[in-house]
Every structure is written in C-alpha cells, then in structure tokens.
Design a protein around this motif. Structure first.
Motif: not given
Length: 605
Positions: A196-197, A199-200, A203-204, A276, A319-320, A323, A326
């Motif tokens: 998770i970290p 991926m985030l 993405s950010r 991702n 999560i995908n 993102t 977005w």
C-alpha cells in the motif's frame, strides 16, 4: 471587436477583444470546490443514505463470496463432499446475484441524484449569467462561457454519476477486506499491506502532475470553443477579407495547444494503471510465496490461500479504481471550479435596498455633470449635462466614438456612471428597480438581434401578452408588414438564430415593430433606420411619429436629415457636449453641427 481610437464604444452586445480568454490557471482551492459539490448533493440526503445502505450491503455480499469460497474448498471440495459443494455453489451464486442487484440499484439511484443536482447547478449558472451586467461580458468570450455551461458541467455529471458510488464502495471494500484478511491470517495480511505505501506514494506523485494539466486542458477547451464561436459568427467577414488561411492557422495553434495539454494530462494519468498493475502483481507474488511457506509449516490452509488471493484482488481493485478515477475527478473539480467562479460573480449593478417599482414614467430626464469610462483610467464621457422634458425628442449627433451610445447605456442602466447625477422624473436612476426601469424604456439598436423562432414570436418579445392582432398592427406601423405578407408562411415564417435568413433592413423593421408593441414611456432609437432604404424609411417615418408621440425619445443619428425636427440636438465630440439647440439654431451658429450638416449635404448632392 477590439478598441479603435481613443474613445472606445461598448454597445450592449459588446463582447470584448478578439481571442481574449483570460489566463490559464490550475484549480485554486480543490477542497473548497469539493465541499461546495457536496453541499449541492446534500440536498438529496435520503437518497444518498439509501445509496450508502445499498453500497454497504453489496460490499458485505462481495466480502462473503471469497470467505465462503475458502470454506467450500477446505470443508467440502477437499473432503470430496459433492452435495455440500453443490449447496455452497448455490449459496455463492445467490450471494453474487444479490450483490449485482444491489450494485445496479445503487448506480441507478446515484445517476438520478447526479442528474437532478446537475440540472440545479446548470439552472443556477444560467440564472447567474442573466443577472450579471454587461461589464462582465465585455472581457469574456461567449465560447468560454458556453464551455462552462456545457463541457464543465458535463464533466461534473460524469464524476457524480460514476465516481461517487465507486468511492463509497471502494472505501467500504478496503475496510471490510482488511478486517477479513486480518481475521483469516494476520501474517499474510501484513505482507499484503506492505504494497500500500508504495502504491500511494507513486499515485500521489503522478496525480500531483496530472491535476495541473487537467485544469489547463479545461481552460484550453474553453479557448477553443470561444474561437470556434467567433469563427462561425464572423464567417461572412472572414470570407469578405479572404482570411480563411489565417483563421485556419490560428485555429490550428489553439487546437494544438489543447492537444498538448490534453496529451500531458492523459499521459501522466495513464501511468496510474500500468504502474499499479505492476505493484499489484508484485503483491500477488509476495502473498502466494508467503502462503506457500505458511502452508508447508501448517500455519495456513489451501482454502485460506485461495480466499486470500481473492481478497487481495478485492483489496487492490478499489485502490486501482480510485487512482484511475482521478482522471474523471480532476476534470470534474477543474470544471466545477470554473462553474463556481461564474456563480460567485457579484453583479456590479444591483437594485438598492429601497428601489421602487415602476408603473410608468413621465419622461423627465436629466444628466448632471456625468462622467463615465468602461475602463477606470480612460473616461469616455466628461461632465455631460443634458435635459429632456416629457414628450420631447432629443437627438445625439457626433463623430463615431464620441460617446453617444454610452449615454444611452447609462440611461438604460447597463452601466453606472463614474461621477455626476442622473435623474428620471426628478429621482436618481438608482431609486427604481432595474427590471421595471428597462421595461419602461424601449430600445431599437443599429445591430438588432432576433431569436430562433417565428416572426410572430420575435415581434411579441416586446410584450409577451400581446394578441396576434396587436402584433400585426405593430408590424404595420413599423412597415414590416409590407415584406412579411409576401413570405410563404407570413408571420409563422421560421427564422434562424440572429435572423441571418433575413436582410439587415428586415431585421431592423422587426426590431422597430417589437419596440412599438412594447409601448414604453421612454424610447431610444440608435441608428434605427440605418439599414433601411430611403423609400422604406419615408414609409416608416409616419409610424415612428405615432410611436414617439407623447414619449420622451432619444435619437442617435448619423444622417442629420432625419433629426431636423428634434426638439433639441446635442452635439457630442470626444465625450463632451460641443453645442446644443434646435436644428435651425445650430445651423445659424455655424459651429460644429453646421460643419457636419454641410459635409453630409455636399456628399448627397
């Protein structure tokens, strides 16, 4: 439509300089915009709660599927229990069917909420555009404003109808899967969470860059729409001066700018999916490897591994989705901010708290030392003082750009003067409600505008409750009946927006008929017969006499022969009154008016 000379005129349909669309910028305050969108949605709280319940139920059903799949493998399939396996298969089918049903219901309700919300926003935006004064439109492209009403609101609609439910569902799914994974095997769950970290973080970084490009894309789209609108409405002028190649080149440049900003936005946001997916596959590999080790050490079962693989897909999928969504969300936020920017505009002209309604005017008008400029540092009118008594005809003459139309704009309160005083019936113009004020002032402009519809409907625009007989009588007085009666469908003839299927002279006759039907107390004729031939003008003069009888009338005319019988003539030059008097008095003084008149007389001889 740019500025010419030192005394720029801004008629009521003035739209500002060509290709001026304002600076391109990114969203200033995304949090505030999102909050305002939510405030609009909160008007449908009950339906939103129902959607949340359905999202919760469908999410729970989605979580039960992998759990019972693991139970089926460990308790029935590995034990070769065929009847039990069939029962569990039926149960799983019912779970997934019910989940699909609730998913459809939540989407259906959310689409209805979204469309209702968008309808409200669009109506509020359109109402705001009707409330804003002409000064707002002076420096804004019509195409850009149209883009806000259409494209930007459509982007917001896509986000509300598609993204909002997915956001709710994704958050609940992530929370539910987290609990389920921890309850099945906390060690495998912790391995899953390691992804998770990464991926985030990725993405950010991608989103930070793409969000700026989405805002620029919306601005570029508004610029392109504005240029297309001008190119279509000005096609006759473009063809007349042979500027097709130049127009195509300018369009290519603006279109290329949109392509670049759209490409950057889509390219950076397009990285989200592949990156991702790579991280997801990496996570699957770690989960399977961890599960294999734990199984060899009797710390996990095959059914648990199967459930974990399914749960991990459920875990990474939202999560995908978030993102990937977005793109839509950024377009919606950028578009919504452009919409709210217009809705937050405060009209520079507003009724005063004690403004009184107007039933009728006597027609006593006075300008006292009035000054005005469309721009603060450039005055068009300078200490203008003039007076019109009830029933008088006042003529305003002077060179182009001298300030004649500006005087009319102030009298109609399209703009407020910079200094001085303006009275109607011995009261300041601000003492009257603007809507009532303008109803009692009839205007015939040099460049009139007709709406799509029938001739009957366009004339009736002057007074909506008028009967067909009254409309026809107004057309006869205006000499418009002479050409209307020869049309195949007469008063039911359809005309295009702007009246482009009629001649300029015919459009002006209809505008005069519209003003006659309105029967206002104060009449303004701004070159009202400039596009009418001499023979028709002679026929219409009698009608204008009937129209102006008993009304205070302001006439702007370049053909000085038409205002010889005016009660008073004011000669305007460079925003100042050079001289005033009757036609005979001004000729006798042999001043500026005398020069204008003799020049025209020599030209017509």
């Amino acid at each position: 439509m740019g500025q010419q000379g030192s005394n720029r005129q801004a008629p009521p349909n003035f739209r500002g300089p060509r290709h001026h669309f304002g600076p391109k910028r990114k969203a200033k305050n995304q949090k505030e915009t999102i909050l305002r969108i939510w405030n609009q949605l909160s008007k449908h709280r009950l339906k939103l709660w129902i959607v949340l319940v359905f999202v919760f139920v469908s999410t729970v059903l989605g979580l039960l599927g992998p759990y019972y799949l693991g139970v089926t493998i460990d308790s029935y399939i590995l034990k070769k229990d065929v009847p039990g396996s069939i029962q569990m298969a039926v149960l799983l089918a019912a779970i997934y069917l019910a989940g699909s049903l609730f998913t459809w219901l939540q989407q259906d309700i959310m689409v209805r909420v979204s469309l209702t919300t968008i309808r409200t926003i669009r109506e509020e935006l359109f109402a705001k555009l009707q409330q804003l004064s002409l000064r707002f439109f002076d420096t804004r492209s019509q195409g850009d404003l149209m883009s806000r009403v259409t494209n930007d609101i459509d982007n917001l609609n896509n986000a509300l109808s598609q993204s909002l439910v997915q956001i709710f569902s994704s958050v609940l799914t992530i929370a539910g899967v987290t609990i389920a994974m921890l309850s099945l095997n906390w060690m495998m769950a912790m391995v899953s969470f390691l992804i998770i970290p990464v991926m985030l973080f990725v993405s950010r970084k991608i989103i930070a860059v793409s969000s700026q490009n989405f805002a620029k894309r919306q601005a570029d789209l508004g610029q392109l729409n504005g240029y297309i609108e001008e190119a279509i409405s000005g096609k006759e002028v473009i063809t007349l001066y042979g500027q097709e190649k130049k127009t195509i080149q300018e369009f290519h440049e603006i279109n290329e700018e949109l392509r670049k900003s759209a490409m950057l936005a889509e390219t950076f946001s397009g990285f989200l999916g592949p990156v991702n997916n790579f991280i997801n596959n990496l996570g699957f590999g770690l989960i399977i490897a961890t599960g294999a080790i734990l199984t060899l050490n009797d710390m996990a079962s095959i059914g648990v591994i199967a459930a974990f693989v399914t749960y991990s897909k459920l875990f990474f999928r939202p999560i995908n989705q978030l993102t990937n969504l977005w793109n839509t969300i950024q377009s919606a936020i950028a578009g919504a901010e452009r919409v709210f920017e217009v809705m937050d505009e405060v009209p520079d002209l507003q009724d005063s708290p004690n403004a009184a309604p107007v039933v009728s005017f006597e027609g006593d008008i006075e300008f006292r030392n009035v000054s005005f400029g469309y721009e603060k540092d450039h005055q068009i009118l300078k200490n203008i003082s003039l007076k019109a008594s009830p029933g008088e005809t006042i003529a305003l003459v002077g060179p182009t750009g001298s300030g004649k139309t500006t005087i009319i704009n102030l009298l109609s309160r399209f703009y407020d003067r910079s200094s001085g005083e303006l009275f109607i019936d011995d009261k300041p113009i601000e003492a009257y409600k603007m809507a009532d004020l303008r109803k009692r002032i009839g205007i015939v402009l040099q460049e009139t505008y007709l709406f799509s519809g029938t001739l009957m409907e366009n004339i009736r625009y002057g007074r909506l409750d008028a009967t067909d007989e009254e409309v026809i009588e107004a057309a006869k007085i205006a000499a418009a009946h002479q050409f209307i009666k020869h049309l195949p469908e007469r008063y039911e003839t359809k005309i295009t927006s702007g009246g482009t299927n009629l001649s300029q002279g015919q459009r002006q006759l209809l505008a005069i008929a519209r003003a006659i039907l309105a029967d206002s107390d104060i009449l303004i004729l701004d070159e009202a017969t400039s596009s009418i031939d001499t023979r028709t003008e002679i026929a219409i003069q009698e009608g204008l006499k009937n129209l102006t009888k008993g009304k205070t009338t302001f006439v702007i005319a370049h053909r000085l022969k038409t205002i010889e019988k005016a009660d008073r003539i004011y000669v305007i030059d460079h925003g100042q009154i050079r001289e005033s008097g009757t036609h005979d008095e001004l000729l006798a003084s042999e001043g500026f008016y005398y020069q204008l008149y003799t020049q025209q007389f020599k030209q017509t001889v």
